[in-house]
Design an enzyme around this catalytic site. Structure first.
Site, PDB file in Angstrom:
ATOM      1  N   ILE A  81       0.638  14.287  10.814  1.00 28.76           N
ATOM      2  CA  ILE A  81      -0.081  13.032  11.017  1.00 28.76           C
ATOM      3  C   ILE A  81       0.853  11.830  10.955  1.00 28.76           C
ATOM      4  CG2 ILE A  81      -1.763  11.462   9.960  1.00 28.76           C
ATOM      5  CD1 ILE A  81      -3.034  13.692  11.543  1.00 28.76           C
ATOM      6  N   ALA A 133      -3.394  -0.592   2.727  1.00 29.19           N
ATOM      7  CA  ALA A 133      -2.332  -0.734   3.723  1.00 29.19           C
ATOM      8  C   ALA A 133      -2.833  -0.419   5.129  1.00 29.19           C
ATOM      9  CB  ALA A 133      -1.157   0.173   3.358  1.00 29.19           C
ATOM     10  N   HIS A 169      25.005 -14.582   1.491  1.00 27.70           N
ATOM     11  CA  HIS A 169      24.301 -15.785   1.925  1.00 27.70           C
ATOM     12  C   HIS A 169      24.654 -16.090   3.370  1.00 27.70           C
ATOM     13  CE1 HIS A 169      22.622 -19.839   1.765  1.00 27.70           C
ATOM     14  NE2 HIS A 169      23.720 -20.254   2.368  1.00 27.70           N
TER      15      HIS A 169
END
Length: 462
Positions: A39, A181, A441
């Site tokens: 599935i 969900a 960053h």
């Protein structure tokens, strides 16, 4: 034919278990009644993410002006979106077939049932039956959509997740019952491509298993996108006699009638444990789930069960790890039981949601003294540049030892970021160690470092 191991079911639990068994030198076969990958790969995890990606691309077109790009208009093609999703699933299934051949695993197509003496009978599509023997048998038959008496799934007007990703025509309106969900992902997808969506949730908030602050942020985001959300509400009946559906919804204010083309039931799943021979062998179950020990062996020696058919989180990554633990134990390796307290959970809407560990409410109930840090993506340079400022990272630490008790994230890309926090918890990393670990960053992941710093009064950017 006799094997060291036969696995029944080829979803993310079954096929992973089979491959690991082959790696460890066990002669292995896998039985599948439909399509390799189960599935998750064919009707769950993978094709839904293809649908959600199409929705995200559609949203980029809809808001391209905010990025300085004139798109000249766009129109989602529902049939093409569904076809792409099915194509993605088909290609992945072929990949599992390749892995079976690469690892010399025999694939037996058909419906399996357990027989006495560690035998497995397989009935193929033509009705022919063949029996196979094995020293060990792993059950990995998965689960399906739960159907409630008040809204029995008929596959046409009242549907489950499987039908929701293969409709021929896009519905103009849809009622989604359940805001976990699955429900929220389909709400995001269908709303994004123009379907009028109403979400009905029995509990007092959407995503009820997530941290309350995350639930509130998601609620604001979906309402901003004009999704109708009804909480503390229950569908008591559905009339399908007309061209669409009429749902009777019980709320605190009384009954309300909702009309839509289709109703999607997303109220959970039920394990596929029928007609596989459990009763004949005396394998113990509880509330439809197979009972197993820490290494997934049932009360019948040599027969094991993993994945959605056993107690625990019904998640693909959980099933895969259960399969590996089970097989390594069978092979005589020294293995640790699964730590079910450190399992990440993800919801692939926009914004995404990811979490691991316990919520702030749960931590307080357990008596912890807490340090809680939260960093909003509105203060993130990368999020601002990407136009994805919604959401935050929230970290919960034990004040005494600095242990990371829980992490709760909502925002763009957070399903990729949560793995850092799973690893941090596995390694018993403290808040100060997260603060001192240099993050690149500009990145979204800087918010993890900043949230930890916020918990200890050291945050710089808010």
């Amino acid at each position: 034919m006799n094997y060291d191991l036969i696995v029944i079911g080829s979803g993310p639990g079954g096929y992973v278990a089979a491959i690991r068994a082959s790696q460890l030198g066990l002669k292995t076969a896998i039985v599948e009644r439909e399509s390799l990958g189960g599935i998750c790969l064919n009707w769950g995890c993978i094709p839904t993410k293809a649908l959600l990606k199409s929705a995200e691309v559609n949203n980029y077109f809809a808001h391209s002006d905010s990025y300085g790009i004139k798109s000249g208009g766009h129109q989602p093609d529902f049939t093409a979106i569904i076809d792409r999703s099915r194509g993605v699933a088909g290609n992945m299934s072929k990949g599992i077939d390749f892995l079976m051949r690469k690892n010399k695993i025999d694939v037996i197509m058909g419906t399996a049932s357990l027989q006495p003496g560690k035998m497995v009978e397989v009935k193929d599509a033509d009705g022919k039956r063949q029996t196979y023997g094995a020293k060990h048998i792993i059950l990995a038959t998965g689960a399906r959509s739960r159907s409630l008496p008040s809204m029995p799934i008929d596959g046409k007007k009242i549907i489950g997740y499987r039908e929701a990703m293969s409709l021929k025509d896009q519905p103009k309106s849809m009622i989604i019952v359940g805001s976990g969900a699955i429900g929220m992902e389909f709400a995001y997808f269908y709303n994004s491509i123009g379907t009028k969506v109403t979400v009905v949730e029995f509990m007092d908030r959407i995503l009820p298993r997530e941290d309350a602050e995350v639930s509130r942020a998601m609620n604001r985001s979906f309402k901003k996108d004009k999704v109708n959300i009804m909480t503390s509400a229950e569908v008591t009946a559905v009339d399908t006699k007309g061209s669409g559906v009429v749902a009777t919804v019980k709320t605190k204010k009384g009954e309300e009638k909702l009309e839509a083309d289709i109703l999607l039931s997303a109220v959970g799943i039920v394990a596929n444990t029928e007609n596989i021979g459990l009763e004949a062998l005396g394998i113990k179950t509880d509330r439809g789930l197979v009972l197993v020990n820490d290494y997934y062996e049932t009360n019948v020696a040599g027969i094991y069960a993993i994945g959605d058919m056993v107690p625990g989180p019904a998640l693909a990554h959980v099933a895969s790890h259960e399969g590996i633990i089970c097989v390594e134990k069978i092979a005589g390796m020294d293995v640790e039981p699964m730590d079910y307290g450190n399992i990440p959970s993800c919801t692939y809407t926009q914004p995404e949601v990811a979490s691991v560990g316990i919520t702030e409410e749960e931590a307080k109930e357990k008596g912890y003294e807490l340090k809680v840090g939260k960093f909003p993506f509105s203060a993130s340079g990368k999020a601002t540049a990407a136009g994805k400022k919604d959401g935050f990272v929230k970290l919960i630490f034990d004040d005494k030892y600095g242990e990371l008790l829980g992490a709760h994230l909502i925002g763009a890309g957070v399903t990729e970021m949560v793995a850092e926090l799973v690893l941090a918890r596995k390694l018993e990393t403290t808040g100060h160690e997260i603060i001192k670990a240099v993050h690149p960053h500009p990145t979204m992941s800087e918010a993890i470092m900043e949230a930890a710093a916020a918990a200890y009064g050291e945050v710089v950017h808010i």
